[in-house]
Design a protein around this motif. Structure first.
Motif, PDB file in Angstrom:
ATOM      1  N   ARG A 118       0.831  -1.206   0.000  1.00  0.00           N
ATOM      2  CA  ARG A 118       0.000   0.000   0.000  1.00  0.00           C
ATOM      3  C   ARG A 118       0.865   1.255   0.000  1.00  0.00           C
ATOM      4  O   ARG A 118       0.584   2.229  -0.707  1.00  0.00           O
ATOM      5  CB  ARG A 118      -0.920  -0.010   1.218  1.00  0.00           C
ATOM      6  CG  ARG A 118      -1.960   1.099   1.231  1.00  0.00           C
ATOM      7  CD  ARG A 118      -2.879   0.967   2.429  1.00  0.00           C
ATOM      8  NE  ARG A 118      -3.593  -0.302   2.405  1.00  0.00           N
ATOM      9  CZ  ARG A 118      -3.458  -1.250   3.327  1.00  0.00           C
ATOM     10  NH1 ARG A 118      -2.624  -1.086   4.331  1.00  0.00           N
ATOM     11  NH2 ARG A 118      -4.148  -2.362   3.243  1.00  0.00           N
ATOM     12  N   GLU A 119       1.932   1.228   0.785  1.00  0.00           N
ATOM     13  CA  GLU A 119       2.848   2.369   0.815  1.00  0.00           C
ATOM     14  C   GLU A 119       3.510   2.578  -0.543  1.00  0.00           C
ATOM     15  O   GLU A 119       3.696   3.709  -0.985  1.00  0.00           O
ATOM     16  CB  GLU A 119       3.926   2.140   1.879  1.00  0.00           C
ATOM     17  CG  GLU A 119       3.432   2.295   3.303  1.00  0.00           C
ATOM     18  CD  GLU A 119       3.033   3.722   3.612  1.00  0.00           C
ATOM     19  OE1 GLU A 119       3.890   4.627   3.538  1.00  0.00           O
ATOM     20  OE2 GLU A 119       1.847   3.946   3.916  1.00  0.00           O
ATOM     21  N   SER A 120       3.854   1.485  -1.187  1.00  0.00           N
ATOM     22  CA  SER A 120       4.491   1.578  -2.495  1.00  0.00           C
ATOM     23  C   SER A 120       3.547   2.194  -3.513  1.00  0.00           C
ATOM     24  O   SER A 120       3.941   3.043  -4.318  1.00  0.00           O
ATOM     25  CB  SER A 120       4.941   0.191  -2.963  1.00  0.00           C
ATOM     26  OG  SER A 120       5.553   0.254  -4.222  1.00  0.00           O
ATOM     27  N   ARG A 121       2.274   1.796  -3.478  1.00  0.00           N
ATOM     28  CA  ARG A 121       1.295   2.379  -4.394  1.00  0.00           C
ATOM     29  C   ARG A 121       1.125   3.863  -4.127  1.00  0.00           C
ATOM     30  O   ARG A 121       1.015   4.671  -5.049  1.00  0.00           O
ATOM     31  CB  ARG A 121      -0.059   1.663  -4.253  1.00  0.00           C
ATOM     32  CG  ARG A 121      -0.101   0.293  -4.882  1.00  0.00           C
ATOM     33  CD  ARG A 121      -1.526  -0.153  -5.127  1.00  0.00           C
ATOM     34  NE  ARG A 121      -2.272  -0.300  -3.889  1.00  0.00           N
ATOM     35  CZ  ARG A 121      -2.427  -1.459  -3.243  1.00  0.00           C
ATOM     36  NH1 ARG A 121      -1.864  -2.550  -3.715  1.00  0.00           N
ATOM     37  NH2 ARG A 121      -3.129  -1.521  -2.141  1.00  0.00           N
ATOM     38  N   ALA A 122       1.099   4.234  -2.846  1.00  0.00           N
ATOM     39  CA  ALA A 122       0.924   5.646  -2.501  1.00  0.00           C
ATOM     40  C   ALA A 122       2.101   6.478  -2.988  1.00  0.00           C
ATOM     41  O   ALA A 122       1.942   7.612  -3.439  1.00  0.00           O
ATOM     42  CB  ALA A 122       0.760   5.793  -0.988  1.00  0.00           C
ATOM     43  N   ARG A 123       3.324   5.928  -2.878  1.00  0.00           N
ATOM     44  CA  ARG A 123       4.514   6.666  -3.319  1.00  0.00           C
ATOM     45  C   ARG A 123       4.544   6.815  -4.836  1.00  0.00           C
ATOM     46  O   ARG A 123       4.920   7.849  -5.362  1.00  0.00           O
ATOM     47  CB  ARG A 123       5.793   5.953  -2.855  1.00  0.00           C
ATOM     48  CG  ARG A 123       6.066   6.092  -1.377  1.00  0.00           C
ATOM     49  CD  ARG A 123       7.503   5.687  -1.095  1.00  0.00           C
ATOM     50  NE  ARG A 123       7.792   4.334  -1.527  1.00  0.00           N
ATOM     51  CZ  ARG A 123       7.627   3.258  -0.779  1.00  0.00           C
ATOM     52  NH1 ARG A 123       7.156   3.378   0.452  1.00  0.00           N
ATOM     53  NH2 ARG A 123       7.939   2.054  -1.248  1.00  0.00           N
ATOM     54  N   HIS A 124       4.129   5.758  -5.534  1.00  0.00           N
ATOM     55  CA  HIS A 124       4.227   5.795  -6.984  1.00  0.00           C
ATOM     56  C   HIS A 124       3.039   6.515  -7.621  1.00  0.00           C
ATOM     57  O   HIS A 124       3.164   7.069  -8.700  1.00  0.00           O
ATOM     58  CB  HIS A 124       4.317   4.366  -7.548  1.00  0.00           C
ATOM     59  CG  HIS A 124       5.651   3.738  -7.350  1.00  0.00           C
ATOM     60  ND1 HIS A 124       6.006   3.120  -6.168  1.00  0.00           N
ATOM     61  CD2 HIS A 124       6.730   3.644  -8.165  1.00  0.00           C
ATOM     62  CE1 HIS A 124       7.241   2.657  -6.271  1.00  0.00           C
ATOM     63  NE2 HIS A 124       7.699   2.959  -7.465  1.00  0.00           N
ATOM     64  N   GLY A 125       1.879   6.495  -6.911  1.00  0.00           N
ATOM     65  CA  GLY A 125       0.704   7.107  -7.502  1.00  0.00           C
ATOM     66  C   GLY A 125       0.387   6.442  -8.825  1.00  0.00           C
ATOM     67  O   GLY A 125       0.266   5.234  -8.918  1.00  0.00           O
ATOM     68  N   SER A 126       0.261   7.222  -9.868  1.00  0.00           N
ATOM     69  CA  SER A 126       0.053   6.683 -11.207  1.00  0.00           C
ATOM     70  C   SER A 126       1.377   6.725 -11.948  1.00  0.00           C
ATOM     71  O   SER A 126       2.063   7.734 -11.936  1.00  0.00           O
ATOM     72  CB  SER A 126      -1.001   7.509 -11.948  1.00  0.00           C
ATOM     73  OG  SER A 126      -2.262   7.383 -11.325  1.00  0.00           O
ATOM     74  N   MET A 127       1.716   5.624 -12.580  1.00  0.00           N
ATOM     75  CA  MET A 127       3.010   5.543 -13.256  1.00  0.00           C
ATOM     76  C   MET A 127       2.820   5.367 -14.752  1.00  0.00           C
ATOM     77  O   MET A 127       2.076   4.494 -15.196  1.00  0.00           O
ATOM     78  CB  MET A 127       3.824   4.360 -12.706  1.00  0.00           C
ATOM     79  CG  MET A 127       5.160   4.170 -13.420  1.00  0.00           C
ATOM     80  SD  MET A 127       6.032   2.701 -12.850  1.00  0.00           S
ATOM     81  CE  MET A 127       6.467   3.205 -11.196  1.00  0.00           C
ATOM     82  N   LYS A 128       3.456   6.209 -15.527  1.00  0.00           N
ATOM     83  CA  LYS A 128       3.441   6.063 -16.971  1.00  0.00           C
ATOM     84  C   LYS A 128       4.586   5.146 -17.354  1.00  0.00           C
ATOM     85  O   LYS A 128       5.751   5.449 -17.113  1.00  0.00           O
ATOM     86  CB  LYS A 128       3.602   7.429 -17.635  1.00  0.00           C
ATOM     87  CG  LYS A 128       3.361   7.417 -19.136  1.00  0.00           C
ATOM     88  CD  LYS A 128       3.351   8.829 -19.684  1.00  0.00           C
ATOM     89  CE  LYS A 128       3.004   8.826 -21.165  1.00  0.00           C
ATOM     90  NZ  LYS A 128       2.959  10.195 -21.722  1.00  0.00           N
ATOM     91  N   MET A 129       4.243   4.008 -17.964  1.00  0.00           N
ATOM     92  CA  MET A 129       5.249   3.003 -18.252  1.00  0.00           C
ATOM     93  C   MET A 129       5.936   3.225 -19.605  1.00  0.00           C
ATOM     94  O   MET A 129       7.053   2.834 -19.811  1.00  0.00           O
ATOM     95  CB  MET A 129       4.617   1.612 -18.234  1.00  0.00           C
ATOM     96  CG  MET A 129       4.025   1.243 -16.888  1.00  0.00           C
ATOM     97  SD  MET A 129       5.281   1.155 -15.590  1.00  0.00           S
ATOM     98  CE  MET A 129       6.226  -0.239 -16.162  1.00  0.00           C
ATOM     99  N   SER A 130       5.217   3.836 -20.537  1.00  0.00           N
ATOM    100  CA  SER A 130       5.795   4.105 -21.857  1.00  0.00           C
ATOM    101  C   SER A 130       4.929   5.174 -22.501  1.00  0.00           C
ATOM    102  O   SER A 130       4.033   5.735 -21.873  1.00  0.00           O
ATOM    103  CB  SER A 130       5.826   2.835 -22.716  1.00  0.00           C
ATOM    104  OG  SER A 130       4.510   2.488 -23.105  1.00  0.00           O
ATOM    105  N   GLY A 131       5.153   5.426 -23.760  1.00  0.00           N
ATOM    106  CA  GLY A 131       4.354   6.434 -24.428  1.00  0.00           C
ATOM    107  C   GLY A 131       2.889   6.062 -24.537  1.00  0.00           C
ATOM    108  O   GLY A 131       2.038   6.924 -24.679  1.00  0.00           O
ATOM    109  N   GLU A 132       2.582   4.764 -24.472  1.00  0.00           N
ATOM    110  CA  GLU A 132       1.200   4.320 -24.676  1.00  0.00           C
ATOM    111  C   GLU A 132       0.607   3.587 -23.479  1.00  0.00           C
ATOM    112  O   GLU A 132      -0.610   3.465 -23.374  1.00  0.00           O
ATOM    113  CB  GLU A 132       1.132   3.402 -25.902  1.00  0.00           C
ATOM    114  CG  GLU A 132       1.542   4.100 -27.206  1.00  0.00           C
ATOM    115  CD  GLU A 132       1.456   3.160 -28.392  1.00  0.00           C
ATOM    116  OE1 GLU A 132       1.426   1.935 -28.160  1.00  0.00           O
ATOM    117  OE2 GLU A 132       1.415   3.641 -29.531  1.00  0.00           O
ATOM    118  N   LEU A 133       1.451   3.083 -22.579  1.00  0.00           N
ATOM    119  CA  LEU A 133       0.975   2.269 -21.452  1.00  0.00           C
ATOM    120  C   LEU A 133       1.010   3.067 -20.161  1.00  0.00           C
ATOM    121  O   LEU A 133       2.026   3.686 -19.831  1.00  0.00           O
ATOM    122  CB  LEU A 133       1.832   1.013 -21.301  1.00  0.00           C
ATOM    123  CG  LEU A 133       1.386   0.011 -20.240  1.00  0.00           C
ATOM    124  CD1 LEU A 133       0.016  -0.559 -20.592  1.00  0.00           C
ATOM    125  CD2 LEU A 133       2.400  -1.117 -20.115  1.00  0.00           C
TER     126      LEU A 133
END
Length: 197
Positions: A118-133
């Motif tokens: 849960r802490e890891s998700r909170a730190r990362h928030g939303s992550m853009k993995m590439s130009g499309e993902l």
């Protein structure tokens, strides 16, 4: 980098048992037998604290209140106090979870993993993995070219785990604490993962 746990308990036998268990699981574990030692151990910047309530001199509740405004990592109480009011008091003191003694190491590990995840998700928030993902951890959604891609809970758990451990070698088995079991790195799953991802 391995997660760091600070275990604060005046019972040396419990400290030894829990430390050995989590070290075997790949964690870095610091221990303290009283709150004075615990204050010094906070310099290690733990990712999670396991805190006994029934401590000599300063008890765990008071210690939690004294550090809560300065420490934002999860604090899990370990205690033999079992009444509902005890649990409410612990949570109101700043604890994030309340585990009664005697406890199983399997349950303790699952709770620790859940809080760290849960802490890891909170730190990362939303992550853009590439130009499309794009992965929205909080919303548990994956988007490709701005279109939502449906995944089951189990599939998203796998995607979340692998994306948060990008660049790391996942050998043998990795822990899926949500399901309370290990997913083996065998031929079956190696064949399925590319289809999921």
């Amino acid at each position: 980098m391995a997660p760091k746990i600070l275990l604060i308990d005046d019972e040396e036998s419990i400290c030894s048992l829990v430390r050995l268990h989590f070290q075997t699981e790949g964690y870095v574990v610091y221990t303290a037998l009283d709150t004075e030692e615990a204050v010094r151990a906070l310099s290690h910047n733990p990712d999670l604290i396991l805190l006994d309530i029934n401590m000599p001199e300063t008890d765990g509740l008071e210690f939690c209140r004294s550090i809560r405004n300065h420490i934002d990592c999860p604090i899990l109480f370990l205690t033999s106090r079992v009444t509902e009011q005890d649990k409410i008091t612990g949570l109101q003191a700043g604890g994030d979870d309340y585990i009664t003694k005697p406890f199983s190491l399997a349950e303790l590990t699952a709770r620790v993993e859940a809080h760290l995840r849960r802490e890891s998700r909170a730190r990362h928030g939303s992550m853009k993995m590439s130009g499309e993902l794009f992965i929205d951890y909080a919303g548990r959604c994956v988007y490709c070219k701005e279109q939502a891609v449906p995944f089951s809970k189990k599939e998203f758990d796998i995607i979340e785990f692998l994306s948060l451990h990008a660049g790391q070698v996942i050998a043998g088995a990795y822990s899926d604490a949500v399901h309370g079991r290990s997913i083996q790195d065998n031929g079956k799953h190696r064949g399925q993962l590319p289809a999921v991802l």
